[in-house]
Enzyme design. Structure first.
Site, PDB file in Angstrom:
ATOM      1  N   HIS A  58      20.421  36.865  42.893  1.00 19.67           N
ATOM      2  CA  HIS A  58      21.631  37.619  43.245  1.00 19.67           C
ATOM      3  C   HIS A  58      21.645  39.040  42.714  1.00 19.67           C
ATOM      4  O   HIS A  58      22.572  39.795  43.014  1.00 19.67           O
ATOM      5  CB  HIS A  58      22.873  36.886  42.734  1.00 19.67           C
ATOM      6  CG  HIS A  58      23.063  37.012  41.251  1.00 19.67           C
ATOM      7  ND1 HIS A  58      22.331  36.280  40.349  1.00 19.67           N
ATOM      8  CD2 HIS A  58      23.880  37.800  40.514  1.00 19.67           C
ATOM      9  CE1 HIS A  58      22.696  36.609  39.124  1.00 19.67           C
ATOM     10  NE2 HIS A  58      23.623  37.532  39.183  1.00 19.67           N
TER      11      HIS A  58
HETATM   12  C1  UD1 Z   1      28.436  39.744  38.712  1.00 16.81           C
HETATM   13  C2  UD1 Z   1      27.906  40.358  37.417  1.00 16.81           C
HETATM   14  C3  UD1 Z   1      26.536  39.782  37.103  1.00 16.81           C
HETATM   15  C4  UD1 Z   1      26.586  38.276  37.068  1.00 16.81           C
HETATM   16  C5  UD1 Z   1      27.152  37.761  38.386  1.00 16.81           C
HETATM   17  C6  UD1 Z   1      27.268  36.272  38.369  1.00 16.81           C
HETATM   18  C7  UD1 Z   1      28.622  42.670  36.961  1.00 16.81           C
HETATM   19  C8  UD1 Z   1      28.143  44.082  36.906  1.00 16.81           C
HETATM   20  N1  UD1 Z   1      27.761  41.802  37.526  1.00 16.81           N
HETATM   21  O1  UD1 Z   1      27.558  40.142  39.759  1.00 16.81           O
HETATM   22  O2  UD1 Z   1      26.133  40.247  35.830  1.00 16.81           O
HETATM   23  O3  UD1 Z   1      25.281  37.783  36.870  1.00 16.81           O
HETATM   24  O4  UD1 Z   1      28.456  38.333  38.580  1.00 16.81           O
HETATM   25  O5  UD1 Z   1      27.517  35.764  39.643  1.00 16.81           O
HETATM   26  O6  UD1 Z   1      29.699  42.381  36.520  1.00 16.81           O
HETATM   27  N2  UD1 Z   1      31.622  38.402  46.232  1.00 16.81           N
HETATM   28  C9  UD1 Z   1      32.294  37.542  47.060  1.00 16.81           C
HETATM   29  N3  UD1 Z   1      33.094  36.606  46.460  1.00 16.81           N
HETATM   30  C10 UD1 Z   1      33.254  36.505  45.137  1.00 16.81           C
HETATM   31  C11 UD1 Z   1      32.568  37.417  44.319  1.00 16.81           C
HETATM   32  C12 UD1 Z   1      31.742  38.358  44.881  1.00 16.81           C
HETATM   33  O7  UD1 Z   1      32.189  37.580  48.266  1.00 16.81           O
HETATM   34  O8  UD1 Z   1      34.003  35.614  44.666  1.00 16.81           O
HETATM   35  C13 UD1 Z   1      30.717  39.398  46.863  1.00 16.81           C
HETATM   36  C14 UD1 Z   1      31.413  40.688  47.219  1.00 16.81           C
HETATM   37  O9  UD1 Z   1      30.862  41.157  48.382  1.00 16.81           O
HETATM   38  C15 UD1 Z   1      31.053  41.616  46.083  1.00 16.81           C
HETATM   39  C16 UD1 Z   1      29.654  41.124  45.717  1.00 16.81           C
HETATM   40  O10 UD1 Z   1      29.681  39.721  45.959  1.00 16.81           O
HETATM   41  O11 UD1 Z   1      31.101  42.955  46.443  1.00 16.81           O
HETATM   42  C17 UD1 Z   1      29.267  41.386  44.309  1.00 16.81           C
HETATM   43  O12 UD1 Z   1      30.258  40.882  43.400  1.00 16.81           O
HETATM   44  P1  UD1 Z   1      30.434  41.576  41.973  1.00 16.81           P
HETATM   45  O13 UD1 Z   1      31.451  40.844  41.182  1.00 16.81           O
HETATM   46  O14 UD1 Z   1      30.583  43.043  42.104  1.00 16.81           O
HETATM   47  O15 UD1 Z   1      28.996  41.370  41.288  1.00 16.81           O
HETATM   48  P2  UD1 Z   1      28.033  40.106  41.281  1.00 16.81           P
HETATM   49  O16 UD1 Z   1      26.850  40.425  42.119  1.00 16.81           O
HETATM   50  O17 UD1 Z   1      28.761  38.840  41.555  1.00 16.81           O
END
Ligand code: UD1
Length: 371
Positions: A210
């Site tokens: 991821h």
């Molecule tokens: C975040 C953490 C990462 C951790 C990961 C665990 C930061 C910088 N990164 O990354 O360290 O390893 O969580 O999973 O804080 N999204 C959804 N639904 C959700 C959550 C996210 O659709 O419930 C999608 C969205 O498009 C979003 C993308 O995933 O823009 C990324 O989510 P984000 O929370 O920004 O970072 P992660 O990649 O999940």
């Protein structure tokens, strides 16, 4: 009798829930000494990334939900800060606890310290020494403003001392994520996720990928091609994070045959699948630790790890950010059968008890930064 202390914990993403659940349970057990308030920032918001975890881990509904959702790093961090400040002003906790290294961790630590509230960082002192990773910045900042640095890995204390943290603020307590694994052990065994997914226990590879460096660019297509090659030798199951799923969709990448790409799984299902796997391929931090505890060979598709103890003592091997190496995994699994892994000190299911002991005694005089 000692005064009751109010502890406010801030969680936001999937891995935070497993790190905080045993602390919440321990503070509830000692409710004569502690009042616990849980804040969920909403950084992760899908049911499969959030609700199912709180439910399975017995954490229950958070006391405050900030609903920050997705956005750029600045937007997400700023939203947590803006929305958390009034909660802290209302609750007036004695300590704010923040786990891990995500944007919610950084934001909550900053808000608390600026209000003069003592901060405890759970999982302090990990360093990848790679400042291009957003998590590395989050770790460095969270540690530098924390009064209590709870560590679970032997190299964490030297990392912190090198950055000027005071010895007295560092507490080697063990790994709360492993507390959760120990506490949930029987329930995990009962799930039988492998069979439910049509897989033979001991005969398949579990994959999670991821991180932006891997999934937000051209390496993702190479990784999926590597997984297809592995699937010719052993079945592969890949519960894909929403970020990964979206990137795959955009590139028209898909599973098929013995490469099964599925929705994110709940904690019990995922750990059940991991515990009976032949091996795991990942870029996650938590999975490097869980596989070490479970003695499952783990291959990390990154150039570095902030968890070197999982390589030195445990089952983890760094493949580099090199998808072309994925095809080697079946042979590497065979070779790893000859090693006897060890589990790092105090990964014993009692880290949360040690954290509660520290919180019960900690005074206001300790500051993380050496005078
Ligand atoms: C975040 C953490 C990462 C951790 C990961 C665990 C930061 C910088 N990164 O990354 O360290 O390893 O969580 O999973 O804080 N999204 C959804 N639904 C959700 C959550 C996210 O659709 O419930 C999608 C969205 O498009 C979003 C993308 O995933 O823009 C990324 O989510 P984000 O929370 O920004 O970072 P992660 O990649 O999940």
């Amino acid at each position: 009798m000692a005064e009751r202390r109010k502890i406010l914990s801030v969680v936001g993403t999937r891995p935070n829930f497993m790190k905080m659940a045993p602390i919440a349970a321990e503070l509830a057990r000692r409710d004569d000494r502690f009042e616990h308030v849980l804040v969920h920032t909403g950084q992760h918001y899908d049911d499969s990334m959030s609700h199912v975890f709180l439910e399975q881990l017995g954490v229950g509904e958070p006391d405050h939900q900030l609903h920050v959702g997705s956005g750029s790093h600045a937007q997400q961090t700023a939203r947590v800060m803006e929305r958390l400040e009034p909660v802290l002003l209302e609750e007036q906790p004695d300590f704010v606890l923040v786990p891990g290294d995500v944007n919610s961790t950084l934001a909550a630590a900053l808000v608390a310290v600026k209000l003069g509230i003592r901060v405890g960082h759970v999982e302090a002192g990990l360093r990848s020494f790679d400042r291009t990773m957003p998590e590395e910045i989050n770790r460095i900042v969270a540690d530098s403003v924390s009064d209590l640095l709870f560590t679970h890995s032997p190299e964490a204390a030297p990392n912190l001392v090198r950055e000027g943290c005071a010895d007295a603020s560092i507490h080697y307590v063990g790994n709360t994520m492993i507390d959760t694994l120990v506490a949930m052990g029987e329930r995990i065994e009962e799930v039988g996720a492998a069979v439910a997914h049509g897989l033979e226990p001991g005969g398949y590879l579990v994959v999670t990928l991821h991180r932006p460096a891997l999934v937000d660019g051209p390496l993702l297509a190479d990784a999926v091609a590597g997984l297809r090659q592995v699937a010719e030798q052993m079945p592969v199951i890949f519960p894909a994070h929403p970020r990964t799923r979206a990137a795959m969709h955009a590139l028209g990448l898909d599973g098929g045959g013995r490469l099964k790409i599925v929705e994110p799984l709940g904690y019990l299902e995922f750990l059940s699948l991991l515990a009976s796997a032949a091996g795991a391929l990942t870029d996650s931090g938590g999975i490097q630790e869980e596989t070490t505890f479970l003695h499952i060979p783990c291959f990390t598709l990154r150039d570095n790890t902030e968890r070197p103890v999982t390589v030195e003592m445990g089952t983890n091997a760094l493949l580099g950010l090199s998808p072309h190496r994925i095809e080697e995994v079946p042979a590497l699994i065979e070779a790893s059968a000859r090693r006897t892994p060890r589990v790092p000190p105090l990964w014993d299911g009692r880290a949360a008890q040690r954290i509660a002991d520290v919180l019960a005694c900690a005074g206001g005089a300790e500051r993380a930064v050496a005078a």
